[in-house]
Motif scaffolding. Structure first.
Motif, PDB file in Angstrom:
ATOM      1  N   THR A  39       0.844  -1.193   0.000  1.00  0.00           N
ATOM      2  CA  THR A  39       0.000   0.000   0.000  1.00  0.00           C
ATOM      3  C   THR A  39       0.883   1.248   0.000  1.00  0.00           C
ATOM      4  OG1 THR A  39      -0.105   0.134   2.421  1.00  0.00           O
ATOM      5  CG2 THR A  39      -1.792  -1.197   1.313  1.00  0.00           C
ATOM      6  N   VAL A  40       0.329   2.348  -0.483  1.00  0.00           N
ATOM      7  CA  VAL A  40       1.096   3.595  -0.537  1.00  0.00           C
ATOM      8  C   VAL A  40       1.438   4.077   0.870  1.00  0.00           C
ATOM      9  CG1 VAL A  40       1.013   6.014  -1.233  1.00  0.00           C
ATOM     10  CG2 VAL A  40       0.069   4.250  -2.742  1.00  0.00           C
ATOM     11  N   ASN A  42       1.871   2.324   3.529  1.00  0.00           N
ATOM     12  CA  ASN A  42       2.934   1.508   4.124  1.00  0.00           C
ATOM     13  C   ASN A  42       4.299   1.857   3.517  1.00  0.00           C
ATOM     14  OD1 ASN A  42       3.706  -0.689   5.938  1.00  0.00           O
ATOM     15  ND2 ASN A  42       4.259  -1.766   4.057  1.00  0.00           N
ATOM     16  N   ALA A  43       4.318   2.150   2.211  1.00  0.00           N
ATOM     17  CA  ALA A  43       5.571   2.560   1.576  1.00  0.00           C
ATOM     18  C   ALA A  43       6.082   3.862   2.188  1.00  0.00           C
ATOM     19  CB  ALA A  43       5.372   2.723   0.070  1.00  0.00           C
ATOM     20  N   ARG A  44       5.179   4.786   2.442  1.00  0.00           N
ATOM     21  CA  ARG A  44       5.573   6.038   3.096  1.00  0.00           C
ATOM     22  C   ARG A  44       6.105   5.772   4.503  1.00  0.00           C
ATOM     23  NH1 ARG A  44       0.218   9.551   1.384  1.00  0.00           N
ATOM     24  NH2 ARG A  44       0.884  10.073  -0.740  1.00  0.00           N
ATOM     25  N   ALA A  45       5.446   4.853   5.210  1.00  0.00           N
ATOM     26  CA  ALA A  45       5.886   4.531   6.576  1.00  0.00           C
ATOM     27  C   ALA A  45       7.295   3.921   6.560  1.00  0.00           C
ATOM     28  CB  ALA A  45       4.897   3.572   7.223  1.00  0.00           C
ATOM     29  N   ILE A  46       7.578   3.081   5.569  1.00  0.00           N
ATOM     30  CA  ILE A  46       8.912   2.462   5.473  1.00  0.00           C
ATOM     31  C   ILE A  46       9.974   3.534   5.210  1.00  0.00           C
ATOM     32  CG2 ILE A  46      10.358   0.950   4.056  1.00  0.00           C
ATOM     33  CD1 ILE A  46       7.871  -0.815   3.664  1.00  0.00           C
ATOM     34  N   LEU A  47       9.680   4.450   4.278  1.00  0.00           N
ATOM     35  CA  LEU A  47      10.643   5.517   3.977  1.00  0.00           C
ATOM     36  C   LEU A  47      10.874   6.408   5.191  1.00  0.00           C
ATOM     37  CD1 LEU A  47       9.575   6.597   0.371  1.00  0.00           C
ATOM     38  CD2 LEU A  47      11.650   5.380   1.048  1.00  0.00           C
ATOM     39  N   ALA A  48       9.782   6.728   5.897  1.00  0.00           N
ATOM     40  CA  ALA A  48       9.921   7.582   7.083  1.00  0.00           C
ATOM     41  C   ALA A  48      10.750   6.907   8.159  1.00  0.00           C
ATOM     42  CB  ALA A  48       8.536   7.935   7.627  1.00  0.00           C
ATOM     43  N   ASN A 157       9.209  18.474  11.487  1.00  0.00           N
ATOM     44  CA  ASN A 157       8.201  17.415  11.385  1.00  0.00           C
ATOM     45  C   ASN A 157       7.256  17.622  10.200  1.00  0.00           C
ATOM     46  OD1 ASN A 157       9.065  16.060  13.748  1.00  0.00           O
ATOM     47  ND2 ASN A 157       7.950  17.526  15.029  1.00  0.00           N
ATOM     48  N   ALA A 158       7.521  18.656   9.410  1.00  0.00           N
ATOM     49  CA  ALA A 158       6.632  18.960   8.282  1.00  0.00           C
ATOM     50  C   ALA A 158       6.719  17.878   7.201  1.00  0.00           C
ATOM     51  CB  ALA A 158       7.014  20.317   7.686  1.00  0.00           C
ATOM     52  N   THR A 159       5.636  17.786   6.413  1.00  0.00           N
ATOM     53  CA  THR A 159       5.604  16.839   5.296  1.00  0.00           C
ATOM     54  C   THR A 159       5.391  17.605   3.996  1.00  0.00           C
ATOM     55  OG1 THR A 159       3.216  16.513   5.551  1.00  0.00           O
ATOM     56  CG2 THR A 159       4.661  14.993   6.722  1.00  0.00           C
ATOM     57  N   TYR A 160       6.019  17.125   2.933  1.00  0.00           N
ATOM     58  CA  TYR A 160       5.882  17.723   1.605  1.00  0.00           C
ATOM     59  C   TYR A 160       5.593  16.601   0.606  1.00  0.00           C
ATOM     60  CZ  TYR A 160       8.208  21.567   4.013  1.00  0.00           C
ATOM     61  OH  TYR A 160       8.527  22.557   4.910  1.00  0.00           O
ATOM     62  N   LEU A 161       4.554  16.786  -0.169  1.00  0.00           N
ATOM     63  CA  LEU A 161       4.132  15.766  -1.136  1.00  0.00           C
ATOM     64  C   LEU A 161       3.908  14.414  -0.464  1.00  0.00           C
ATOM     65  CD1 LEU A 161       6.567  16.650  -4.089  1.00  0.00           C
ATOM     66  CD2 LEU A 161       4.183  17.371  -3.767  1.00  0.00           C
ATOM     67  N   GLY A 162       3.430  14.470   0.770  1.00  0.00           N
ATOM     68  CA  GLY A 162       3.097  13.236   1.479  1.00  0.00           C
ATOM     69  C   GLY A 162       4.255  12.572   2.191  1.00  0.00           C
ATOM     70  N   LEU A 163       5.449  13.167   2.100  1.00  0.00           N
ATOM     71  CA  LEU A 163       6.620  12.551   2.739  1.00  0.00           C
ATOM     72  C   LEU A 163       7.235  13.512   3.751  1.00  0.00           C
ATOM     73  CD1 LEU A 163       8.400  10.955  -0.369  1.00  0.00           C
ATOM     74  CD2 LEU A 163       7.106   9.754   1.416  1.00  0.00           C
TER      75      LEU A 163
END
Length: 317
Positions: A39-40, A42-48, A157-163
């Motif tokens: 899932t998208v 989960n991919a974001r969570a892995i990168l974070a 802690n800011a996010t840009y383009l969802g990351l």
């Protein structure tokens, strides 16, 4: 043996060549069959989750390439940088960032100078440094959490383009490390020094200065990690570094950097950090405990170290 037979043997992939694929295949199978893995979000969570370890590991890559093995004072250095960042946050974000960076660079560059100019054993030195820096952190904080007087640190802690911002910093640090290693004189000399320190000295290379540069870069990366950890937790305690030391070492080794020095790549370390986070993510989604996650990471690092050692030994023959 005929020439044709010898050529066929050379073209045949060896066990060491296919070993990484053999190790990754079970992970791929388990990952794609795990619910919610593809899932998208989960991919974001892995990168974070890869950012904290990844930024530190990129700096540790230069230290390992230059032949200084590893630092066992990483978590303590990140802790002091985190406390410095929050304690000076009320002076303005640029001042706090600069203070934390100076703190991290000075602490690690001093260790690099002792190793580079006086050939000190990096393991023994960084164990002693870890105790000393940890003692300073405890004395500075009195054993209690350090809280900021302002919320200006929230920009980290800011996010840009969802990351998260930390992901972009990780990519920038990786690109900078790659450029330093491949495009600068100091970077190329790190490989030569790590390959054979005695020969590098005999050839007149500035071993001490280049080693200090590698450790200073590592210190800046560790300070960045400390700042992001402090912003994420909104406070800093003496244990904020957690398992950062061993996690960073694991990411560098899984990325294929030779612990003896002379070989390695920033982008491979980034891949190693992401791979470790993917493994932790899969185990977490399948309900395995933290202990099992640490055990699997340890087995993976051991397997990679054995493969890299066997490849290096075989290549030297």
């Amino acid at each position: 043996m005929t020439g044709t037979a010898a050529l066929a043997r050379r073209r045949r992939p060896s066990l060491l060549t296919v070993a990484p694929a053999v190790l990754l295949l079970p992970l791929v199978v388990v990952a794609v069959t795990t619910d919610r893995f593809l899932t998208v979000d989960n991919a974001r969570a892995i990168l974070a989750s890869a950012t904290f370890v990844g930024i530190t590991a990129i700096g540790a890559t230069l230290v390992m390439i230059v032949g200084s093995a590893v630092s066992l004072a990483t978590a303590q250095t990140a802790t002091v940088a985190a406390m410095t960042f929050l304690a000076t946050a009320h002076l303005g974000l640029p001042t706090a960032v600069l203070a934390a960076l100076v703190c991290g660079i000075v602490l690690t560059a001093a260790q690099g100078a002792i190793i580079g100019y006086w050939n000190s054993n990096p393991i023994v030195l960084t164990i002693a440094a870890g105790f000393a820096i940890g003692g300073v952190a405890t004395w500075f904080s009195g054993g209690t959490p350090v809280y900021p007087r302002t919320t200006t640190f929230d920009v980290l802690n800011a996010t840009y383009l969802g990351l998260p911002l930390a992901v972009y910093v990780l990519l920038a640090v990786t690109a900078l490390a790659h450029w330093t290693l491949r495009r600068t004189t100091a970077g190329r000399q790190m490989y030569l020094i790590g390959e054979n320190r005695a020969a590098a000295r005999a050839a007149g290379l500035p071993v001490g200065r280049v080693t200090v540069i590698a450790w200073a870069f590592f210190g800046a990366c560790t300070a960045l990690t400390g700042m992001f950890l402090a912003a994420f937790n909104t406070s800093a305690t003496v244990t904020i570094g957690g398992t950062l030391t061993l996690d960073a070492i694991a990411a560098v080794l899984v990325g294929g950097t030779a612990i003896a020095g002379g070989r390695g790549s920033a982008w491979q370390t980034l891949a190693g950090a992401v791979l470790i986070c993917v493994i932790s993510d899969v185990l977490l989604l399948r309900g395995f405990s933290t202990g099992m996650q640490i055990l699997v990471k340890g087995v993976l690092v051991l397997a990679v170290v054995v493969i890299v050692h066997l490849r290096t030994t075989r290549g030297a023959r």
